[in-house]
Design a protein around this motif. Structure first.
Motif, PDB file in Angstrom:
ATOM      1  N   ILE A 199      46.176  56.820  41.783  1.00 55.75           N
ATOM      2  CA  ILE A 199      45.312  55.831  41.138  1.00 55.75           C
ATOM      3  C   ILE A 199      43.941  56.455  40.928  1.00 55.75           C
ATOM      4  O   ILE A 199      43.418  57.154  41.790  1.00 55.75           O
ATOM      5  CB  ILE A 199      45.220  54.563  42.007  1.00 55.75           C
ATOM      6  CG1 ILE A 199      46.627  53.987  42.233  1.00 55.75           C
ATOM      7  CG2 ILE A 199      44.328  53.530  41.335  1.00 55.75           C
ATOM      8  CD1 ILE A 199      47.352  53.588  40.965  1.00 55.75           C
ATOM      9  N   ALA A 200      43.360  56.177  39.746  1.00 52.68           N
ATOM     10  CA  ALA A 200      42.075  56.787  39.406  1.00 52.68           C
ATOM     11  C   ALA A 200      41.007  56.437  40.424  1.00 52.68           C
ATOM     12  O   ALA A 200      40.238  57.284  40.848  1.00 52.68           O
ATOM     13  CB  ALA A 200      41.650  56.351  38.002  1.00 52.68           C
ATOM     14  N   ASN A 201      40.939  55.224  40.839  1.00 51.17           N
ATOM     15  CA  ASN A 201      39.927  54.789  41.790  1.00 51.17           C
ATOM     16  C   ASN A 201      40.561  53.770  42.717  1.00 51.17           C
ATOM     17  O   ASN A 201      41.103  52.758  42.279  1.00 51.17           O
ATOM     18  CB  ASN A 201      38.730  54.171  41.052  1.00 51.17           C
ATOM     19  CG  ASN A 201      37.488  54.158  41.937  1.00 51.17           C
ATOM     20  OD1 ASN A 201      37.578  54.023  43.148  1.00 51.17           O
ATOM     21  ND2 ASN A 201      36.332  54.296  41.316  1.00 51.17           N
ATOM     22  N   SER A 202      40.454  54.037  44.005  1.00 50.86           N
ATOM     23  CA  SER A 202      41.162  53.206  44.983  1.00 50.86           C
ATOM     24  C   SER A 202      40.497  51.855  45.205  1.00 50.86           C
ATOM     25  O   SER A 202      41.099  50.973  45.811  1.00 50.86           O
ATOM     26  CB  SER A 202      41.257  53.950  46.318  1.00 50.86           C
ATOM     27  OG  SER A 202      39.964  54.245  46.813  1.00 50.86           O
ATOM     28  N   ASN A 203      39.237  51.669  44.736  1.00 51.94           N
ATOM     29  CA  ASN A 203      38.589  50.366  44.929  1.00 51.94           C
ATOM     30  C   ASN A 203      38.595  49.529  43.651  1.00 51.94           C
ATOM     31  O   ASN A 203      37.775  48.639  43.484  1.00 51.94           O
ATOM     32  CB  ASN A 203      37.153  50.541  45.428  1.00 51.94           C
ATOM     33  CG  ASN A 203      36.266  51.237  44.399  1.00 51.94           C
ATOM     34  OD1 ASN A 203      36.742  51.660  43.356  1.00 51.94           O
ATOM     35  ND2 ASN A 203      34.990  51.348  44.718  1.00 51.94           N
ATOM     36  N   SER A 204      39.537  49.825  42.755  1.00 51.97           N
ATOM     37  CA  SER A 204      39.655  49.064  41.517  1.00 51.97           C
ATOM     38  C   SER A 204      40.793  48.057  41.647  1.00 51.97           C
ATOM     39  O   SER A 204      41.683  48.192  42.488  1.00 51.97           O
ATOM     40  CB  SER A 204      39.924  49.998  40.330  1.00 51.97           C
ATOM     41  OG  SER A 204      41.183  50.636  40.493  1.00 51.97           O
ATOM     42  N   MET A 205      40.757  47.044  40.777  1.00 50.21           N
ATOM     43  CA  MET A 205      41.830  46.050  40.771  1.00 50.21           C
ATOM     44  C   MET A 205      43.106  46.630  40.183  1.00 50.21           C
ATOM     45  O   MET A 205      44.204  46.134  40.480  1.00 50.21           O
ATOM     46  CB  MET A 205      41.397  44.817  39.971  1.00 50.21           C
ATOM     47  CG  MET A 205      40.169  44.094  40.536  1.00 50.21           C
ATOM     48  SD  MET A 205      40.280  43.727  42.310  1.00 50.21           S
ATOM     49  CE  MET A 205      41.711  42.659  42.343  1.00 50.21           C
ATOM     50  N   ASN A 206      42.992  47.688  39.359  1.00 52.17           N
ATOM     51  CA  ASN A 206      44.193  48.340  38.850  1.00 52.17           C
ATOM     52  C   ASN A 206      45.024  48.932  39.976  1.00 52.17           C
ATOM     53  O   ASN A 206      46.255  49.054  39.867  1.00 52.17           O
ATOM     54  CB  ASN A 206      43.812  49.436  37.853  1.00 52.17           C
ATOM     55  CG  ASN A 206      43.448  48.865  36.488  1.00 52.17           C
ATOM     56  OD1 ASN A 206      43.903  47.786  36.128  1.00 52.17           O
ATOM     57  ND2 ASN A 206      42.627  49.578  35.737  1.00 52.17           N
ATOM     58  N   ALA A 207      44.357  49.322  41.056  1.00 55.15           N
ATOM     59  CA  ALA A 207      45.083  49.868  42.195  1.00 55.15           C
ATOM     60  C   ALA A 207      45.964  48.820  42.849  1.00 55.15           C
ATOM     61  O   ALA A 207      46.911  49.165  43.571  1.00 55.15           O
ATOM     62  CB  ALA A 207      44.093  50.429  43.210  1.00 55.15           C
ATOM     63  N   LEU A 208      45.658  47.547  42.610  1.00 56.29           N
ATOM     64  CA  LEU A 208      46.485  46.462  43.143  1.00 56.29           C
ATOM     65  C   LEU A 208      47.426  45.901  42.083  1.00 56.29           C
ATOM     66  O   LEU A 208      48.089  44.889  42.328  1.00 56.29           O
ATOM     67  CB  LEU A 208      45.583  45.335  43.662  1.00 56.29           C
ATOM     68  CG  LEU A 208      44.597  45.708  44.778  1.00 56.29           C
ATOM     69  CD1 LEU A 208      43.777  44.498  45.170  1.00 56.29           C
ATOM     70  CD2 LEU A 208      45.340  46.264  45.981  1.00 56.29           C
ATOM     71  N   GLY A 209      47.488  46.546  40.926  1.00 51.27           N
ATOM     72  CA  GLY A 209      48.372  46.078  39.875  1.00 51.27           C
ATOM     73  C   GLY A 209      47.818  44.912  39.080  1.00 51.27           C
ATOM     74  O   GLY A 209      48.582  44.157  38.480  1.00 51.27           O
ATOM     75  N   ILE A 210      46.513  44.752  39.077  1.00 50.24           N
ATOM     76  CA  ILE A 210      45.866  43.633  38.387  1.00 50.24           C
ATOM     77  C   ILE A 210      44.946  44.176  37.304  1.00 50.24           C
ATOM     78  O   ILE A 210      44.196  45.126  37.537  1.00 50.24           O
ATOM     79  CB  ILE A 210      45.060  42.764  39.370  1.00 50.24           C
ATOM     80  CG1 ILE A 210      45.997  42.104  40.386  1.00 50.24           C
ATOM     81  CG2 ILE A 210      44.240  41.711  38.633  1.00 50.24           C
ATOM     82  CD1 ILE A 210      45.275  41.346  41.465  1.00 50.24           C
ATOM     83  N   GLU A 211      45.018  43.576  36.126  1.00 59.08           N
ATOM     84  CA  GLU A 211      44.120  43.925  35.030  1.00 59.08           C
ATOM     85  C   GLU A 211      43.223  42.721  34.717  1.00 59.08           C
ATOM     86  O   GLU A 211      43.714  41.614  34.481  1.00 59.08           O
ATOM     87  CB  GLU A 211      44.905  44.302  33.777  1.00 59.08           C
ATOM     88  CG  GLU A 211      44.008  44.604  32.582  1.00 59.08           C
ATOM     89  CD  GLU A 211      44.788  44.744  31.288  1.00 59.08           C
ATOM     90  OE1 GLU A 211      44.146  44.981  30.242  1.00 59.08           O
ATOM     91  OE2 GLU A 211      46.021  44.596  31.317  1.00 59.08           O
ATOM     92  N   VAL A 212      41.938  42.942  34.729  1.00 57.32           N
ATOM     93  CA  VAL A 212      40.982  41.892  34.374  1.00 57.32           C
ATOM     94  C   VAL A 212      40.813  41.908  32.859  1.00 57.32           C
ATOM     95  O   VAL A 212      40.327  42.888  32.293  1.00 57.32           O
ATOM     96  CB  VAL A 212      39.630  42.100  35.089  1.00 57.32           C
ATOM     97  CG1 VAL A 212      38.634  41.032  34.652  1.00 57.32           C
ATOM     98  CG2 VAL A 212      39.816  42.085  36.600  1.00 57.32           C
ATOM     99  N   VAL A 213      41.215  40.844  32.210  1.00 59.26           N
ATOM    100  CA  VAL A 213      41.169  40.762  30.752  1.00 59.26           C
ATOM    101  C   VAL A 213      39.772  40.404  30.257  1.00 59.26           C
ATOM    102  O   VAL A 213      39.263  40.979  29.310  1.00 59.26           O
ATOM    103  CB  VAL A 213      42.202  39.741  30.240  1.00 59.26           C
ATOM    104  CG1 VAL A 213      42.125  39.615  28.716  1.00 59.26           C
ATOM    105  CG2 VAL A 213      43.600  40.142  30.678  1.00 59.26           C
ATOM    106  N   ASP A 214      39.143  39.453  30.933  1.00 63.13           N
ATOM    107  CA  ASP A 214      37.831  38.998  30.471  1.00 63.13           C
ATOM    108  C   ASP A 214      37.075  38.378  31.633  1.00 63.13           C
ATOM    109  O   ASP A 214      37.663  37.825  32.560  1.00 63.13           O
ATOM    110  CB  ASP A 214      37.985  37.975  29.342  1.00 63.13           C
ATOM    111  CG  ASP A 214      36.683  37.753  28.577  1.00 63.13           C
ATOM    112  OD1 ASP A 214      35.749  38.544  28.791  1.00 63.13           O
ATOM    113  OD2 ASP A 214      36.617  36.808  27.781  1.00 63.13           O
TER     114      ASP A 214
END
Length: 333
Positions: free
Chosen positions: A189-204
């Motif tokens: 994962i690019a950054n371990s403190n991102s929500m992408n690391a938890l499989g979540i994408e923030v749309v807006d």
């Protein structure tokens, strides 16, 4: 024989029924085997798209996850700006699942409430950091769009400032360790403190409303009221000044008009009196005796207005001289 065939048919239908499952529109199905996520030959989690699918009964199970965009309403919270002024910010987040396997493991079985707890903590820290870099004017003007974009990117991609690690970053890091321990592909994962690391994408990310705290609002309203009252007093004083000017001008015009009228009246009366005196003088020069007679008659008329009038005069008084002569001429002694 028929009973055996019927039994086999019933068992086959039962197996087929338990093997068949349908993923509804807007959802995804993640295959589980004894509580573990099933993967294909490329170590990619098996995620089923909407439609009918088959599974191995009694061994495999399907966990349905909502793939639609979710809306998370945030409770209005207090934030401090660059100017050290407090703001009450009301906001919301739109998010969706980007990696169903990671999301399932990070949230303890796809629990939306658990995902929103992590997202809310991360969002609050990120928004607090971004607002702390701006003043009120930047927040309520066009810079707010950039603020929301920066917060969204920071949630999706994480932050690179390792000197400002928050509690939410530690919590996410712990969940990511839990996910990495259960993942066999060890995806980087690019950054371990991102929500992408938890499989979540923030749309807006959006700010619905920005308010001042009640104590600050009361002080501002009082100041605004005092300013408006000062303006009102200034306008009233200016109006009174203009009214006094108009009244003074009106009084001057009235006095001037009356004085001019009185002057013209006196001039006219003087001219009339002069003309009368001139007429009397001309009449006297033409026939003094007749003029005297006319004046005496006028005096008689003015003297005897009432029948009860009494006059005490000497018989030799000249007032009745025209009454003593039968022909109307003045008598002589």
């Amino acid at each position: 024989m028929r009973k055996s065939l019927l039994l086999v048919l019933i068992i086959s239908l039962l197996i087929l029924y338990t093997s068949l499952f349908v993923v509804t529109e807007g959802h995804r199905g993640i295959a589980m085997c004894f509580g573990k996520v099933l993967r294909d030959d490329n170590a990619t989690p098996l995620v089923y798209s909407p439609g009918p699918h088959l599974k191995i009964p009694l061994i495999q199970s399907i966990k349905m996850l909502d793939a639609r965009i979710q809306t998370m309403e945030n409770q209005a919270d207090r934030f401090v700006t660059k100017e050290k002024k407090d703001l009450i910010v009301d906001s919301y987040i739109k998010w969706r699942i980007s990696d169903f396997s990671r999301y399932y493991l990070a949230t303890g079985g796809g629990d939306i409430a658990q995902a929103e707890v992590l997202l809310k903590r991360k969002f609050s820290d990120r928004l607090r950091s971004e607002i702390g870099r701006l003043d009120i004017q930047d927040i309520v003007t066009d810079s707010r769009g950039k603020l929301m974009k920066d917060v969204r990117d920071a949630l999706n991609n994480g932050t690179v400032d390792h000197n400002s690690v928050s509690d939410s970053d530690d919590a996410i890091a712990n969940f990511i360790k839990h996910v990495e321990n259960k993942n066999i592909d060890k995806q980087i994962i690019a950054n371990s403190n991102s929500m992408n690391a938890l499989g979540i994408e923030v749309v807006d990310v959006r700010i619905k409303q920005i308010n001042l705290p009640s104590e600050v609002s009361d002080a501002i309203y009082k100041r605004m009221r005092a300013e408006r009252e000062a303006v009102a007093r200034r306008h009233r004083s200016q109006g009174q000044e203009e009214a006094e000017k108009l009244r003074a001008t009106s009084d001057y015009e009235v006095t001037h008009t009356l004085a001019e009228a009185e002057r013209h009246g006196r001039i006219t009366r003087g001219e009339g009196d002069a003309e009368t005196a001139k007429l009397f003088a001309n009449a006297f020069r033409q026939d003094p005796e007749f003029f005297t007679f006319i004046r005496s008659l006028k005096a008689y008329e003015n003297s005897f207005q009432n029948g009860e009038d009494i006059m005490v005069l000497s018989p030799d008084n000249d007032f009745f001289k025209y009454m003593k002569s039968s022909n109307g001429n003045k008598t002589t002694k």
